[in-house]
Design an enzyme around this catalytic site. Structure first.
Site, PDB file in Angstrom:
ATOM      1  CG  ASP A  58      -2.205   0.795   1.454  1.00 12.66           C
ATOM      2  OD1 ASP A  58      -1.965   1.884  -0.106  1.00 12.66           O
ATOM      3  OD2 ASP A  58      -3.353   0.731   1.472  1.00 12.66           O
TER       4      ASP A  58
HETATM    5  C1  BGC Z   1      -4.754   2.837  -0.048  1.00 11.07           C
HETATM    6  C2  BGC Z   1      -5.512   1.488  -0.931  1.00 11.07           C
HETATM    7  C3  BGC Z   1      -5.317   2.700  -2.552  1.00 11.07           C
HETATM    8  C4  BGC Z   1      -3.907   2.803  -2.458  1.00 11.07           C
HETATM    9  C5  BGC Z   1      -3.507   3.855  -3.883  1.00 11.07           C
HETATM   10  C6  BGC Z   1      -4.079   3.718  -0.127  1.00 11.07           C
HETATM   11  O1  BGC Z   1      -3.672   5.144   0.486  1.00 11.07           O
HETATM   12  O2  BGC Z   1      -5.212   2.484   1.784  1.00 11.07           O
HETATM   13  O3  BGC Z   1      -6.567   1.628  -0.952  1.00 11.07           O
HETATM   14  O4  BGC Z   1      -4.710   2.011  -3.070  1.00 11.07           O
HETATM   15  O5  BGC Z   1      -3.422   4.506  -1.632  1.00 11.07           O
HETATM   16  O6  BGC Z   1      -3.811   4.998  -3.578  1.00 11.07           O
END
Ligand code: BGC
Length: 760
Positions: free
Chosen positions: A293
């Site tokens: 993530d």
């Molecule tokens: C989130 C993810 C997301 C990623 C990219 C993160 O803050 O937890 O679910 O895919 O950002 O935007």
């Protein structure tokens, strides 16, 4: 300079043809691997590591321009093959330009992957996933994912970070809006539908995109519902509640998995060997890519198990986190770690293989520009069919929570007042995680009513109260109005002159979603106060709720005759709600998360353990309960009313004792005793009465959504076999134990109608 296109000439023409022919399925491991290895063989260590490096880049990176500081470093990395995938770059033109840059400037010309969070639509907004899940309509959910994929793919994207398949049991957590609620079985079924919708059966088709099962794992169990908080769950919960949707996603060939931010039982998910190696790779034999993530590799340091980014990089890659999203840990440290002998180059090779394989599967080595098509983008993005689909699923996602004296559907009402900050709001229905939604483009409730109501009805509006007085966007904290009551008088006046009041209350779009945990899950701001004031003047109220999570609605349930849960329903929200209020649409949705009486009951979910003190006898003290609130939720999982009335008959079992390899047919008659055609979600739950590990009180094992015409009956049949009777023991092994079971069939998880049977 050796570009990949010339490398491919070494393969037989027939083989290349079979891989680029859109009618041929490409993703069989054996077909692709020789090509993957031939590319890998050409790469130096820096280029390999580049494939594992993902940045969020904007369109300013598509030309040399004047880039300073961090941007200039990233630009240099981009054109030297040290970036393998990019998130948040959008549009056919921008993606084509960046792809050209990389193909032309880098030594090997390996195409980039373009990723984005397409959560509930790209430009056309469908209901937020929690709302969609309430439809229990897998076919429709597959269709909305397919439409979202078609829009995203036409805009040059290859990969979505969806579906989120975290089981969620605590409505305080803001991200409950992104998933399908509290039940692992339903979450798994919906995961498969959405994955199939995004990916289709051919990833190389230019209307499909790669999907991501996220967040692996346990993110939905953040302690006290606070986002990013620690997760402490026992092995039983892990294996029976959290993991089943991920296992289903792996079996559905989801192209990627994403790590979770949280630590789980004291190990950060991103560095978690047990999850990523023992379970994902070994037990489930998963062959796709694992992406971190956002900076979750860097956050291993914050979690306190690495002293610096280099150690975090080592822990993450060894655990099996393959792409570093925005963490810069790999691009900065992996080469050094290999040189120092801390990690084998083969670990990096394995990760790179998975990235390259995805690029092959998407057809990018055959045509790196196939997704970036300006003409297709114009035709597909936000087209009419997609808006119509958004309306169709919105109608099936509305949950009727209360309907005293059949106040709904509305009949012959002369003067209607619409009151509330969300009545004319064209933004809230778009929800959070809205990708490229056009600002203020949803049909508001007021617009929907204007269009749907007969001309003879007088429709009047008052805002009543402002909901937020601060920024309303993804990045900033929302500020809720807690003082300004200046609109109350006008609203009260209007209510006193009306036959019926429709109150449109709830949460603005950015009150749920990432970083939006709440300790108080009642109607925010002054809305409840306004509702109470209006109620004193005119109690003939239909409360329409728009929100991204279950709310605490005890007072509302006691006092308001009709309550409609309309969530954040997307593009055509207002039309769907208005048609429902007027009976042109008969509600058929059922909650996928329990609504509590009180926030103090959280986490609350139907499939809990029996406990050693389960008594419900009146006057009892020493049993599992709160002394000041009912034990049950206000509205249970699976609950939702219809304008039709359904009467369930007795459950019939084909036999009441089976051996392991046998099955039982359970059937039940359901009669629509009303004069309105309707749809019912018939739910089957199983309770294992005695097991080696404390069993759950009941678990959803099957469901069917059926049409039942007015006055007619249908017979619904389910097959009960050993798959429905086993559970995971704490050691992670599936266990099928002989003994007595109960099967319940009914309209929601509080069903008592059951029969018993035995597994011999
Ligand atoms: C989130 C993810 C997301 C990623 C990219 C993160 O803050 O937890 O679910 O895919 O950002 O935007």
């Amino acid at each position: 300079m050796t570009k990949i296109s010339s490398v491919l000439i070494g393969f037989s023409i027939a083989f290349i043809f079979s891989c680029s022919n859109p009618n041929v399925k490409v993703s069989s491991q054996n077909e692709i691997n020789p090509r993957v290895d031939s590319v890998l063989a050409l790469m130096n260590l820096e280029e390999k590591i580049g494939q594992l490096n993902q940045y969020s880049l904007g369109s300013e990176f598509t030309g040399p321009g004047n880039k300073k500081g961090k941007d200039s470093i990233r630009y240099q990395q981009l054109i030297s093959g040290q970036v393998g995938s990019v998130l948040n770059l959008l549009g056919a033109e921008n993606t084509r330009k960046m792809q050209e840059l990389v193909i032309e400037k880098t030594r090997l010309g390996i195409p980039l992957l373009f990723a984005y969070d397409v959560i509930h639509g790209y430009q056309t907004m469908f209901p937020v996933p929690l709302a969609e899940s309430s439809s229990w309509n897998l076919e429709l959910m597959q269709k909305t994912a397919k439409a979202a994929a078609a829009e995203a793919a036409a805009s040059g994207l290859h990969w979505t970070f969806a579906p989120m398949i975290d089981v969620t049991v605590d409505a305080r957590w803001g991200r409950v809006m992104e998933g399908a609620g509290e039940d692992p079985y339903l979450q798994a079924e919906i995961a498969k539908a959405r994955i199939n919708g995004f990916q289709g059966d051919d990833l190389s088709h230019n209307k499909t995109i790669a999907a991501t099962a996220k967040h692996f794992a346990g993110y939905g169990y953040a302690e006290s519902g606070k986002d990013y908080n620690s997760v402490n769950v026992n092995q039983y919960i892990l294996h029976n509640h959290i993991l089943p949707p991920f296992k289903a996603a792996a079996e559905a060939n989801v192209a990627s998995f994403m790590n979770a931010f949280n630590d789980i039982n004291s190990i950060p998910a991103t560095a978690n060997q047990y999850l990523l190696q023992d379970i994902l790779r070994e037990k489930w034999n998963y062959g796709g890519v694992v992406v971190s993530d956002w900076n979750s590799i860097g956050e291993i340091v914050n979690h306190g198990v690495s002293s610096d980014l280099k150690d975090a990089a080592k822990k993450a890659i060894l655990a099996g986190s393959e792409i570093d999203m925005e963490g810069t840990a790999y691009v900065q440290h992996l080469a050094q770690l290999v040189k120092e002998g801390e990690i084998e180059e083969s670990v990096i090779d394995d990760a790179v293989r998975n990235v390259l394989k995805l690029k092959f599967d998407l057809g990018l080595f055959d045509d790196p520009y196939k997704y970036s098509d300006i003409q297709r983008e114009k035709e597909i993005v936000g087209n009419l069919q997609h808006h119509e689909l958004a309306e169709e699923i919105a109608k099936e996602s509305i949950v009727l929570l209360k309907n005293e004296n059949d106040l709904l559907p509305l009949k012959n009402i002369k003067n209607i007042a619409v009151i509330g900050p969300l009545a004319k709001d064209k933004d809230a229905p778009l929800g959070n995680w809205r990708a490229q939604a056009v600002a203020n483009s949803a049909v508001s409730l007021y617009e929907g009513l204007e269009k749907t109501l007969a001309e003879s009805t007088n429709l009047k509006y008052a805002e009543g109260v402002k909901l937020s007085i601060g920024p309303n966007n993804f990045f900033e904290e929302l500020i809720i109005n807690k003082e300004d009551r200046s609109g109350f008088e006008e609203a009260k006046q209007l209510a006193s002159n009306s036959d019926l009041v429709i109150m449109a209350l709830g949460e603005p779009a950015y009150m749920s979603g990432e970083g939006r945990s709440r300790a108080d899950i009642g109607l925010p701001g002054l809305q409840k106060e306004l509702l109470k004031e209006i109620h004193k003047i005119n109690p003939n109220i239909v409360l329409v709720l728009m929100n991204g999570r279950p709310l605490e609605l005890s007072w509302e349930d006691e006092n308001i005759p009709a309550i409609v849960e309309a969530w954040h329903l997307g593009q055509r929200a207002g039309t769907a709600i208005a048609e429902t209020l007027l009976g042109e649409n008969n509600p058929s949705a059922k909650l996928t998360m329990s609504f509590p009486h009180h926030v103090g009951q959280l986490p609350i979910y139907y499939n809990h353990k029996v406990t050693g003190r389960p008594s419900t006898a009146p006057g009892q003290v020493f049993y599992t309960h709160h002394t000041d609130v009912d034990r049950s939720p206000l509205y249970p999982f699976g609950y939702g009313l219809s304008y039709s009335n359904f009467e369930y008959g007795e459950i019939e079992l084909s036999q009441n004792s089976i051996a392991e390899d046998e099955s039982i047919t359970a059937s039940i008659k359901i009669k629509n005793t009303s004069d309105i055609d309707g749809q019912e979600v018939v739910q089957l739950y199983i309770q294992d009465l005695v097991a080696e590990e404390t069993p759950m009180i009941k678990s959803l094992k099957a469901f069917q959504k059926v049409n039942i015409n007015a006055g007619e009956s249908v017979e619904v049949e389910f097959i009960i076999n050993k798959d429905l009777l086993s559970y995971y023991k704490s050691n992670g092994e599936l266990s099928l134990e002989k003994g007595d079971f109960k099967v319940f069939i009914g309209e929601d998880s509080s069903v008592e109608n059951h029969k018993e049977f035995k597994l011999r």
